[in-house]
Design a protein around this motif. Structure first.
Motif, PDB file in Angstrom:
ATOM      1  N   ALA A 202       0.833  -1.211   0.000  1.00  0.00           N
ATOM      2  CA  ALA A 202       0.000   0.000   0.000  1.00  0.00           C
ATOM      3  C   ALA A 202       0.867   1.261   0.000  1.00  0.00           C
ATOM      4  O   ALA A 202       0.592   2.215  -0.751  1.00  0.00           O
ATOM      5  N   SER A 203       1.915   1.274   0.808  1.00  0.00           N
ATOM      6  CA  SER A 203       2.753   2.478   0.846  1.00  0.00           C
ATOM      7  C   SER A 203       3.548   2.621  -0.450  1.00  0.00           C
ATOM      8  O   SER A 203       3.763   3.729  -0.949  1.00  0.00           O
ATOM      9  N   ARG A 204       3.926   1.489  -1.036  1.00  0.00           N
ATOM     10  CA  ARG A 204       4.634   1.560  -2.325  1.00  0.00           C
ATOM     11  C   ARG A 204       3.714   2.147  -3.402  1.00  0.00           C
ATOM     12  O   ARG A 204       4.116   3.007  -4.182  1.00  0.00           O
ATOM     13  N   ALA A 205       2.459   1.697  -3.435  1.00  0.00           N
ATOM     14  CA  ALA A 205       1.516   2.155  -4.459  1.00  0.00           C
ATOM     15  C   ALA A 205       1.253   3.654  -4.307  1.00  0.00           C
ATOM     16  O   ALA A 205       1.227   4.402  -5.296  1.00  0.00           O
ATOM     17  N   ALA A 206       1.088   4.108  -3.057  1.00  0.00           N
ATOM     18  CA  ALA A 206       0.804   5.527  -2.829  1.00  0.00           C
ATOM     19  C   ALA A 206       2.001   6.381  -3.239  1.00  0.00           C
ATOM     20  O   ALA A 206       1.855   7.456  -3.853  1.00  0.00           O
ATOM     21  N   TYR A 207       3.180   5.900  -2.911  1.00  0.00           N
ATOM     22  CA  TYR A 207       4.420   6.609  -3.240  1.00  0.00           C
ATOM     23  C   TYR A 207       4.560   6.726  -4.760  1.00  0.00           C
ATOM     24  O   TYR A 207       4.800   7.794  -5.331  1.00  0.00           O
ATOM     25  N   TYR A 208       4.381   5.562  -5.419  1.00  0.00           N
ATOM     26  CA  TYR A 208       4.558   5.467  -6.875  1.00  0.00           C
ATOM     27  C   TYR A 208       3.668   6.469  -7.606  1.00  0.00           C
ATOM     28  O   TYR A 208       4.096   7.161  -8.529  1.00  0.00           O
ATOM     29  N   ARG A 210       2.563   9.237  -6.795  1.00  0.00           N
ATOM     30  CA  ARG A 210       2.916  10.662  -6.651  1.00  0.00           C
ATOM     31  C   ARG A 210       4.056  11.111  -7.569  1.00  0.00           C
ATOM     32  O   ARG A 210       4.264  12.312  -7.756  1.00  0.00           O
ATOM     33  N   ILE A 211       4.809  10.162  -8.131  1.00  0.00           N
ATOM     34  CA  ILE A 211       6.033  10.507  -8.879  1.00  0.00           C
ATOM     35  C   ILE A 211       5.687  11.010 -10.277  1.00  0.00           C
ATOM     36  O   ILE A 211       5.022  10.294 -11.041  1.00  0.00           O
ATOM     37  N   PRO A 212       6.092  12.227 -10.646  1.00  0.00           N
ATOM     38  CA  PRO A 212       5.758  12.731 -11.974  1.00  0.00           C
ATOM     39  C   PRO A 212       6.161  11.789 -13.121  1.00  0.00           C
ATOM     40  O   PRO A 212       5.395  11.615 -14.076  1.00  0.00           O
ATOM     41  N   MET A 213       7.327  11.143 -13.025  1.00  0.00           N
ATOM     42  CA  MET A 213       7.749  10.237 -14.099  1.00  0.00           C
ATOM     43  C   MET A 213       7.015   8.899 -14.059  1.00  0.00           C
ATOM     44  O   MET A 213       7.178   8.066 -14.954  1.00  0.00           O
ATOM     45  N   ARG A 214       6.243   8.691 -12.994  1.00  0.00           N
ATOM     46  CA  ARG A 214       5.430   7.475 -12.819  1.00  0.00           C
ATOM     47  C   ARG A 214       6.242   6.195 -12.998  1.00  0.00           C
ATOM     48  O   ARG A 214       5.841   5.244 -13.675  1.00  0.00           O
ATOM     49  N   ARG A 215       7.415   6.170 -12.373  1.00  0.00           N
ATOM     50  CA  ARG A 215       8.197   4.926 -12.287  1.00  0.00           C
ATOM     51  C   ARG A 215       9.222   5.087 -11.180  1.00  0.00           C
ATOM     52  O   ARG A 215       9.517   6.198 -10.745  1.00  0.00           O
ATOM     53  N   TRP A 216       9.779   3.941 -10.728  1.00  0.00           N
ATOM     54  CA  TRP A 216      10.881   3.983  -9.781  1.00  0.00           C
ATOM     55  C   TRP A 216      12.166   4.343 -10.517  1.00  0.00           C
ATOM     56  O   TRP A 216      12.298   4.087 -11.714  1.00  0.00           O
ATOM     57  N   GLY A 217      13.120   4.910  -9.788  1.00  0.00           N
ATOM     58  CA  GLY A 217      14.430   5.141 -10.382  1.00  0.00           C
ATOM     59  C   GLY A 217      15.287   3.886 -10.321  1.00  0.00           C
ATOM     60  O   GLY A 217      14.958   2.917  -9.623  1.00  0.00           O
ATOM     61  N   GLU A 218      16.370   3.912 -11.075  1.00  0.00           N
ATOM     62  CA  GLU A 218      17.302   2.777 -11.105  1.00  0.00           C
ATOM     63  C   GLU A 218      18.648   3.205 -10.548  1.00  0.00           C
ATOM     64  O   GLU A 218      19.064   4.364 -10.725  1.00  0.00           O
ATOM     65  N   ALA A 253       2.280  14.467  -7.662  1.00  0.00           N
ATOM     66  CA  ALA A 253       1.771  14.478  -9.037  1.00  0.00           C
ATOM     67  C   ALA A 253       0.784  13.336  -9.277  1.00  0.00           C
ATOM     68  O   ALA A 253       0.601  12.888 -10.412  1.00  0.00           O
ATOM     69  N   SER A 254       0.152  12.862  -8.206  1.00  0.00           N
ATOM     70  CA  SER A 254      -0.841  11.803  -8.384  1.00  0.00           C
ATOM     71  C   SER A 254      -2.012  12.330  -9.222  1.00  0.00           C
ATOM     72  O   SER A 254      -2.252  13.542  -9.276  1.00  0.00           O
ATOM     73  N   ARG A 255      -2.737  11.416  -9.845  1.00  0.00           N
ATOM     74  CA  ARG A 255      -3.866  11.854 -10.691  1.00  0.00           C
ATOM     75  C   ARG A 255      -4.862  12.660  -9.875  1.00  0.00           C
ATOM     76  O   ARG A 255      -5.385  13.677 -10.315  1.00  0.00           O
ATOM     77  N   GLN A 256      -5.089  12.205  -8.649  1.00  0.00           N
ATOM     78  CA  GLN A 256      -6.025  12.917  -7.779  1.00  0.00           C
ATOM     79  C   GLN A 256      -5.565  14.353  -7.552  1.00  0.00           C
ATOM     80  O   GLN A 256      -6.347  15.294  -7.650  1.00  0.00           O
ATOM     81  N   SER A 257      -4.274  14.505  -7.296  1.00  0.00           N
ATOM     82  CA  SER A 257      -3.738  15.834  -7.054  1.00  0.00           C
ATOM     83  C   SER A 257      -3.826  16.692  -8.312  1.00  0.00           C
ATOM     84  O   SER A 257      -4.190  17.871  -8.263  1.00  0.00           O
ATOM     85  N   LEU A 258      -3.524  16.073  -9.463  1.00  0.00           N
ATOM     86  CA  LEU A 258      -3.560  16.833 -10.721  1.00  0.00           C
ATOM     87  C   LEU A 258      -4.986  17.284 -11.038  1.00  0.00           C
ATOM     88  O   LEU A 258      -5.214  18.397 -11.502  1.00  0.00           O
ATOM     89  N   GLU A 259      -5.960  16.406 -10.762  1.00  0.00           N
ATOM     90  CA  GLU A 259      -7.353  16.759 -11.051  1.00  0.00           C
ATOM     91  C   GLU A 259      -7.882  17.849 -10.126  1.00  0.00           C
ATOM     92  O   GLU A 259      -8.578  18.758 -10.525  1.00  0.00           O
ATOM     93  N   ARG A 260      -7.477  17.754  -8.859  1.00  0.00           N
ATOM     94  CA  ARG A 260      -7.984  18.731  -7.880  1.00  0.00           C
ATOM     95  C   ARG A 260      -7.145  19.994  -7.822  1.00  0.00           C
ATOM     96  O   ARG A 260      -7.505  20.966  -7.166  1.00  0.00           O
ATOM     97  N   GLY A 261      -5.969  19.938  -8.443  1.00  0.00           N
ATOM     98  CA  GLY A 261      -5.099  21.109  -8.448  1.00  0.00           C
ATOM     99  C   GLY A 261      -4.387  21.332  -7.133  1.00  0.00           C
ATOM    100  O   GLY A 261      -3.933  22.438  -6.854  1.00  0.00           O
ATOM    101  N   MET A 262      -4.297  20.283  -6.335  1.00  0.00           N
ATOM    102  CA  MET A 262      -3.582  20.430  -5.053  1.00  0.00           C
ATOM    103  C   MET A 262      -2.266  19.676  -5.124  1.00  0.00           C
ATOM    104  O   MET A 262      -2.274  18.467  -5.356  1.00  0.00           O
ATOM    105  N   GLY A 263      -1.181  20.377  -4.931  1.00  0.00           N
ATOM    106  CA  GLY A 263       0.125  19.718  -4.990  1.00  0.00           C
ATOM    107  C   GLY A 263       0.519  19.137  -3.665  1.00  0.00           C
ATOM    108  O   GLY A 263      -0.123  19.325  -2.671  1.00  0.00           O
TER     109      GLY A 263
END
Ligand code: NAP
Ligand code: COA
Length: 263
Positions: A202-208, A210-218, A253-263
């Motif tokens: 659950a914490s991984r999914a929530a974290y993921y 939020r990331i603008p690039m929508r992926r983990w780094g390497e 940058a989650s979809r929810q945040s982008l839709e509601r305009g709250m960063g």
């Protein structure tokens, strides 16, 4: 595979504190692949030996705790005697665990600040007269917690914020001869840090999300940033913190945040 040319660090000497696992080991391996002679330290001697073997022939893996200035300095002297004065020094040793401040003893807070912040001072201060000057590159591995207040991480936030300022001060004081920069990784997959900070699905999914690039780094992407900062291409860059985080630093940058305009 690197975007930088083969042999770019031929004959150069690179020292990585905390280079016996994870991101820092990846950095050490990348410099070695580009020709450098590499030395790493960590606390566990077996892990250090395994890391050296994975880095390649001639690599040195020594046991030293960055909280102990004398031990850290002794390890650096040993590596410099074998490989020559350092062209690159990376300070990446760190400790972290999630805990509210009220569940942290004074020693719990101090332990993380000692490893991350005081350890970085010890590594850079101890390295200074072992550096190849002019031209040496110092890199501190910091984190987004330096800027973004993160509940359950009072120790790491305070320590990493201190590291960012230490980078800036040393860049000013050591200016003409030595460049001092930081790299701030975002969430990097398959690392101890990620396992600790996002321990369940659950914490991984929530974290993921939020990331603008929508992926983990390497790990490789942090290694390439370290190579860039230590290459002639970055010859006029000092005192900067390079965010290598898929835009995480920008906010939610989650979809929810982008839709509601709250960063
Ligand atoms: P890691 O695998 O746990 O690496 C930590 C390294 O530091 C190990 O080699 C460890 O070896 C060594 N170390 C720890 N305490 C030490 C001490 N007191 N003295 C000497 N060496 C010590 O961690 P990681 O997840 O790859 O993280 C590496 C760096 O990236 C850290 O600075 C971290 O804050 C930063 N970062 C990571 C992420 C991430 O997603 N993972 C994100 C942002 C920033 P021993 O245990 O044997 O000492
Ligand atoms: N919650 C609250 N306090 C904690 C804790 C937790 N999850 N984990 C450790 N502590 C406290 C300990 O109780 C101790 O305090 P005390 O003496 O008052 O009881 C203090 O922190 C030091 O713990 P100790 O285990 O003695 O420290 P250490 O030097 O052996 O290990 C750590 C350092 C705790 C940071 C350990 O997690 C570590 O070695 N981490 C390195 C790897 C890592 O964190 N990688 C991720 C990097 S982002």
């Amino acid at each position: 595979m690197s975007a930088f040319r083969d042999g770019l660090f031929n004959g150069k000497s690179v020292f990585v504190a905390g280079g016996t696992s994870g991101i820092n080991l990846g950095i050490a391996q990348r410099f070695a692949a580009l020709g450098a002679k590499v030395g790493v330290i960590g606390r566990d001697p077996d892990r250090a030996a395994r890391a050296a073997a994975s880095i390649g022939e001639g690599a040195l893996g020594l046991s030293a705790d960055v909280r102990d200035y004398a031990a850290t300095r002794a390890a650096m002297e040993q590596v410099a005697a074998a490989h020559g004065a350092f062209d690159v020094v990376v300070s990446g040793a760190a400790g972290n665990f999630l805990a509210p401040a009220l569940n942290m003893s004074a020693n719990a807070f101090k332990t993380v600040v000692d490893i991350d912040l005081n350890g970085t001072f010890n590594v850079f201060r101890g390295a200074h007269d072992l550096l190849n000057k002019p031209g040496a590159s110092l890199i501190a591995i910091t984190a987004g917690q330096a800027i973004n207040a993160s509940p359950l991480q009072a120790h790491a936030c305070a320590a990493k914020a201190g590291i960012n300022q230490l980078v800036r001060v040393l860049a000013m004081e050591w200016g003409p001869d030595v460049r001092v920069n930081g790299i701030s990784p975002g969430p990097i997959e398959n690392t101890e840090g990620m396992a600790r900070l996002a321990p369940d699905a659950a914490s991984r999914a929530a974290y993921y999300e939020r990331i603008p690039m929508r992926r983990w780094g390497e790990i490789d992407e942090i290694a390439e940033a370290a190579v860039f900062l230590s290459s002639p291409s970055a010859g006029f860059i000092t005192g900067t913190i390079l965010d290598c985080d898929g835009g995480s630093q920008l906010g939610d940058a989650s979809r929810q945040s982008l839709e509601r305009g709250m960063g």
